[in-house]
Scaffold this motif. Structure first.
Motif, PDB file in Angstrom:
ATOM      1  N   SER A 215       0.836  -1.204   0.000  1.00 26.40           N
ATOM      2  CA  SER A 215       0.000   0.000   0.000  1.00 26.40           C
ATOM      3  C   SER A 215       0.871   1.255   0.000  1.00 26.40           C
ATOM      4  N   CYS A 225      -3.071 -13.219  -5.514  1.00 28.59           N
ATOM      5  CA  CYS A 225      -3.702 -12.842  -4.244  1.00 28.59           C
ATOM      6  C   CYS A 225      -4.872 -13.774  -3.968  1.00 28.59           C
ATOM      7  N   CYS A 241     -11.442  -7.979  -3.732  1.00 23.85           N
ATOM      8  CA  CYS A 241     -10.901  -7.356  -2.518  1.00 23.85           C
ATOM      9  C   CYS A 241     -11.630  -6.041  -2.278  1.00 23.85           C
ATOM     10  N   THR A 243     -10.247  -3.068  -2.156  1.00 22.60           N
ATOM     11  CA  THR A 243      -9.729  -2.065  -3.091  1.00 22.60           C
ATOM     12  C   THR A 243     -10.534  -2.051  -4.379  1.00 22.60           C
ATOM     13  N   CYS A 269      -3.349 -10.287  -9.807  1.00 21.63           N
ATOM     14  CA  CYS A 269      -3.626  -8.863  -9.604  1.00 21.63           C
ATOM     15  C   CYS A 269      -2.377  -8.052  -9.927  1.00 21.63           C
ATOM     16  N   PHE A 272      -0.940  -4.653  -6.818  1.00 20.82           N
ATOM     17  CA  PHE A 272      -0.289  -4.751  -5.515  1.00 20.82           C
ATOM     18  C   PHE A 272       0.734  -3.623  -5.373  1.00 20.82           C
ATOM     19  N   CYS A 275      -2.855  -1.058  -3.021  1.00 23.63           N
ATOM     20  CA  CYS A 275      -4.010  -1.583  -2.276  1.00 23.63           C
ATOM     21  C   CYS A 275      -4.393  -0.619  -1.159  1.00 23.63           C
ATOM     22  N   ASP A 279      -7.345  -3.823   3.131  1.00 18.33           N
ATOM     23  CA  ASP A 279      -7.202  -5.128   2.494  1.00 18.33           C
ATOM     24  C   ASP A 279      -6.061  -5.916   3.107  1.00 18.33           C
TER      25      ASP A 279
END
Length: 299
Positions: A215, A225, A241, A243, A269, A272, A275, A279
């Motif tokens: 993040s 993920c 998720c 996000t 995903c 990353f 995010c 999450d």
């Protein structure tokens, strides 16, 4: 006894800070969940977001973090009946969050149609007009996870709403506030105001003050993920998720799909690093890099 426990907690916050104390609590919760044979609430709960709209504009808001604006554009296509019928069909306890769920045009219409054996938790800042009227219209037990945000102004109005709500039948209330930046000292004084009314206000660290590898990074990374939480956006679709629920990006299936409650397979995903921190606090998620450097977050 309550004042003694509150004093101990306040002392710990002064010694180690609210961020470190928040992380310690997360470790304890994670260890407890692991010992009980589950990864958090994922096996028993679903998370629905009837709306991401909110009356406040907090600097640490996850909506702002995910989209760059406080009230992202959304398609609220689910009626109260459709929400309740979907929740009952899935058959799991439900957390109703947002945004502020009380901004949704008929929150009691959802809550009152949910089967009595299912638990309902509502996360709200209690700032939306008509919040108390909506609570009075609820005819079943509800747990209210209420957050006091300094951006809503002094605590007087929030306290009035809390005191009125806890006088209603079937309403249980837990209170916390986000300890962000310069607001920490103000909130410590505010805690005393709450304690004077026999209310405990827990301080949790602001997401912006928590450091996560996935993040608030400059670069994105592609990972596998795996998450167990069931997040359903305002459009009635499940997303991989939180996000992507906020961004309404890459939906998995409709809430009416037969397999909506199935465990999600590993999801490729490429976001990353961008995010929302919420999450990355989820217990039971697994993040695996593609470059052979191993698993970042095992269950």
């Amino acid at each position: 006894m309550k004042k003694l426990l509150f004093s101990i907690r306040n002392l710990l916050q002064r010694l180690v800070g609210p961020v470190a104390l928040h992380r310690l609590r997360k470790r304890i919760v994670r260890r407890s969940n692991t010992e009980n044979g589950s990864c958090g609430h994922a096996e028993r709960w679903i998370y629905i977001y009837p709306t991401f709209a909110c009356t406040l504009k907090c600097s640490y808001c996850q909506n702002l973090h995910a989209t760059g604006i406080h009230n992202p554009l959304e398609q609220c296509t689910m009626t109260p009946r459709a929400w309740a019928e979907s929740i009952n069909r899935i058959g799991r306890h439900v957390v109703i969050s947002g945004g502020d769920p009380f901004v949704y045009h008929d929150l009691p219409g959802i809550v009152n149609r949910i089967a009595p054996h299912l638990k309902v938790v509502i996360c709200s800042d209690l700032s939306a007009p008509g919040t108390l009227d909506a609570l009075r219209a609820m005819r079943r037990p509800v747990s209210l996870d209420a957050t006091y945000h300094p951006s809503s102004g002094k605590s007087g109005k929030f306290l009035q709403t809390v005191e009125a709500a806890r006088g209603l039948d079937g309403i249980e209330i837990a209170l916390h506030s986000v300890a962000a930046g310069k607001a920490v000292k103000f909130l410590r004084r505010t805690q005393k105001e709450f304690l004077a009314k026999d209310l405990r206000l827990n301080l949790v660290a602001a997401y912006g003050d928590l450091a996560f590898e996935g993040s608030r990074q400059q670069q994105r990374e592609t990972v596998y993920c795996t998450k167990r939480n069931i997040n359903i956006g305002p459009d009635g679709k499940r997303y991989p998720c939180l996000t992507k629920t906020i961004r309404m990006q890459d939906p998995l299936c409709s809430v009416t799909a037969p397999g909506i409650a199935d465990d999600m397979p590993p999801h490729l995903c490429n976001d990353f690093g961008h995010c929302v921190p919420g999450d990355l606090e989820e217990v039971g998620m697994r993040i695996e890099r593609l470059d052979g450097r191993g698993v970042l977050r095992p269950c």
